[in-house]
Design a protein around this motif. Sequence first.
Motif, mmCIF file in Angstrom:
data_model
loop_
_atom_site.group_PDB
_atom_site.id
_atom_site.type_symbol
_atom_site.label_atom_id
_atom_site.label_comp_id
_atom_site.label_asym_id
_atom_site.label_seq_id
_atom_site.Cartn_x
_atom_site.Cartn_y
_atom_site.Cartn_z
ATOM 1 N N ILE A 249 0.863 -1.183 0.000
ATOM 2 C CA ILE A 249 0.000 0.000 0.000
ATOM 3 C C ILE A 249 0.900 1.234 0.000
ATOM 4 O O ILE A 249 1.797 1.359 0.839
ATOM 5 N N ASN A 250 0.647 2.137 -0.946
ATOM 6 C CA ASN A 250 1.507 3.307 -1.103
ATOM 7 C C ASN A 250 0.686 4.590 -1.176
ATOM 8 O O ASN A 250 -0.361 4.632 -1.834
ATOM 9 N N ASN A 251 1.200 5.620 -0.502
ATOM 10 C CA ASN A 251 0.622 6.954 -0.589
ATOM 11 C C ASN A 251 1.427 7.794 -1.580
ATOM 12 O O ASN A 251 2.664 7.743 -1.582
ATOM 13 N N TYR A 252 0.722 8.556 -2.401
ATOM 14 C CA TYR A 252 1.370 9.437 -3.358
ATOM 15 C C TYR A 252 0.747 10.827 -3.302
ATOM 16 O O TYR A 252 -0.450 10.969 -3.051
ATOM 17 N N THR A 253 1.585 11.829 -3.553
ATOM 18 C CA THR A 253 1.101 13.189 -3.783
ATOM 19 C C THR A 253 1.852 13.741 -4.980
ATOM 20 O O THR A 253 3.081 13.652 -5.043
ATOM 21 N N ILE A 254 1.105 14.278 -5.930
ATOM 22 C CA ILE A 254 1.736 14.896 -7.086
ATOM 23 C C ILE A 254 1.302 16.352 -7.163
ATOM 24 O O ILE A 254 0.258 16.752 -6.638
ATOM 25 N N GLN A 255 2.150 17.126 -7.810
ATOM 26 C CA GLN A 255 1.877 18.549 -7.997
ATOM 27 C C GLN A 255 1.878 18.855 -9.479
ATOM 28 O O GLN A 255 2.751 18.400 -10.219
ATOM 29 N N ILE A 256 0.888 19.606 -9.920
ATOM 30 C CA ILE A 256 0.812 20.017 -11.317
ATOM 31 C C ILE A 256 0.855 21.532 -11.381
ATOM 32 O O ILE A 256 0.072 22.205 -10.724
ATOM 33 N N ASN A 257 1.803 22.046 -12.150
ATOM 34 C CA ASN A 257 1.902 23.480 -12.395
ATOM 35 C C ASN A 257 1.697 23.698 -13.883
ATOM 36 O O ASN A 257 2.588 23.439 -14.698
ATOM 37 N N VAL A 258 0.512 24.148 -14.250
ATOM 38 C CA VAL A 258 0.197 24.288 -15.657
ATOM 39 C C VAL A 258 -0.813 25.401 -15.861
ATOM 40 O O VAL A 258 -1.728 25.577 -15.052
ATOM 41 N N PHE A 259 -0.622 26.191 -16.892
ATOM 42 C CA PHE A 259 -1.542 27.270 -17.235
ATOM 43 C C PHE A 259 -1.832 28.188 -16.038
ATOM 44 O O PHE A 259 -2.963 28.600 -15.822
ATOM 45 N N GLY A 260 -0.776 28.457 -15.254
ATOM 46 C CA GLY A 260 -0.919 29.373 -14.135
ATOM 47 C C GLY A 260 -1.505 28.758 -12.882
ATOM 48 O O GLY A 260 -1.667 29.445 -11.874
ATOM 49 N N LEU A 261 -1.835 27.469 -12.922
ATOM 50 C CA LEU A 261 -2.394 26.789 -11.762
ATOM 51 C C LEU A 261 -1.338 25.944 -11.073
ATOM 52 O O LEU A 261 -0.469 25.368 -11.726
ATOM 53 N N SER A 262 -1.428 25.845 -9.758
ATOM 54 C CA SER A 262 -0.603 24.925 -8.991
ATOM 55 C C SER A 262 -1.544 24.043 -8.184
ATOM 56 O O SER A 262 -2.212 24.507 -7.255
ATOM 57 N N LEU A 263 -1.642 22.785 -8.568
ATOM 58 C CA LEU A 263 -2.602 21.860 -7.976
ATOM 59 C C LEU A 263 -1.881 20.653 -7.397
ATOM 60 O O LEU A 263 -0.858 20.220 -7.928
ATOM 61 N N THR A 264 -2.416 20.102 -6.311
ATOM 62 C CA THR A 264 -1.875 18.874 -5.755
ATOM 63 C C THR A 264 -2.980 17.833 -5.652
ATOM 64 O O THR A 264 -4.161 18.167 -5.510
ATOM 65 N N GLU A 265 -2.579 16.586 -5.743
ATOM 66 C CA GLU A 265 -3.502 15.462 -5.631
ATOM 67 C C GLU A 265 -2.839 14.380 -4.796
ATOM 68 O O GLU A 265 -1.731 13.933 -5.096
ATOM 69 N N SER A 266 -3.495 13.967 -3.713
ATOM 70 C CA SER A 266 -2.992 12.904 -2.859
ATOM 71 C C SER A 266 -3.932 11.710 -2.929
ATOM 72 O O SER A 266 -5.158 11.877 -2.915
ATOM 73 N N TYR A 267 -3.377 10.517 -2.958
ATOM 74 C CA TYR A 267 -4.190 9.316 -3.121
ATOM 75 C C TYR A 267 -3.400 8.116 -2.624
ATOM 76 O O TYR A 267 -2.183 8.186 -2.388
ATOM 77 N N THR A 268 -4.075 6.993 -2.459
ATOM 78 C CA THR A 268 -3.459 5.753 -1.990
ATOM 79 C C THR A 268 -3.747 4.644 -2.984
ATOM 80 O O THR A 268 -4.874 4.505 -3.457
ATOM 81 N N VAL A 269 -2.710 3.866 -3.291
ATOM 82 C CA VAL A 269 -2.879 2.756 -4.226
ATOM 83 C C VAL A 269 -2.330 1.465 -3.636
ATOM 84 O O VAL A 269 -1.494 1.472 -2.728
ATOM 85 N N ASP A 270 -2.835 0.367 -4.174
ATOM 86 C CA ASP A 270 -2.390 -0.979 -3.801
ATOM 87 C C ASP A 270 -1.611 -1.539 -4.982
ATOM 88 O O ASP A 270 -2.171 -1.768 -6.053
#
Length: 260
Positions: A127-148
């Motif tokens: 089981i792994n936790n991930y967080t990614i960051q997207i910087n595109v078109f002036g936006l800075s967004l993060t997404e956190s999720y868990t996968v198996d």
Amino acid sequence: MTKNQSSSFFHLFSGASSDKISLKFWGLTVSAVCLMSSGPLFAQSFTLNDLTAEEQDQLTLGGQVRRTQPNPDPNSSFDELTVFQVVSSTPAEAAAVFTQYNRHKEYFKNMIVSQSVSSSDHFRDTINNYTIQINVFGLSLTESYTVDDTLSLESDVPGGFQVNWKMIKPGANTVHADGSARFEPYGSDSTLIVYDNSVTPYATFFTRPFINTSIAKNYAAQTLVDIVSSLKVAIENEKQFNHDDLQEKVKSLQTNLSFR
């Protein structure tokens, strides 16, 4: 062989025409540059036998091959995409690098967290936790999720390994994500990576007016290409600069897979 893959580029799909989008692109990996795991949502995955002689020559020369097929999700306006890449390693070495999930953040672009939180079945199921960051078109967004993530021997290809993944805790923007990476013998001393992925973002992302479906599809496809390229570099660097440590990881991987 039906396989499923990881990534979420839903942050970019706000102008899409459908109310739901399902994409098949590492994953690892990789919500908008992230990795996730398996589930029987999509069509039959491509294999080496599906490639033309010219495409196989392209792989041998170090290039990538991409294949698309219609997405079986009737709500999706996106085709499924599979990326092939040859890496200078054995399949066991490639799988050993990929299954060091804590290190994904070191080589997958825009991934800021990759953390293994538990494992079972002799470390084959993690089981792994991930967080990614997207910087595109002036936006800075993060997404956190868990996968198996589940490691296994590839049943259809002797000497091959595969990692399937499925999302078990969605992020704020994701309905579903899953995928797989396969590592198959290629020639006498190389490995073929076969990487594909599927994600479904929440419909609320399609209320944003500034990105259309074509832009989202192109961005998602390029990101998957970058993911597989980064994985190739990570595997080859590990073999060249940390050879002894990698061989120890290979032994552990093979030992874990020997248990029934």
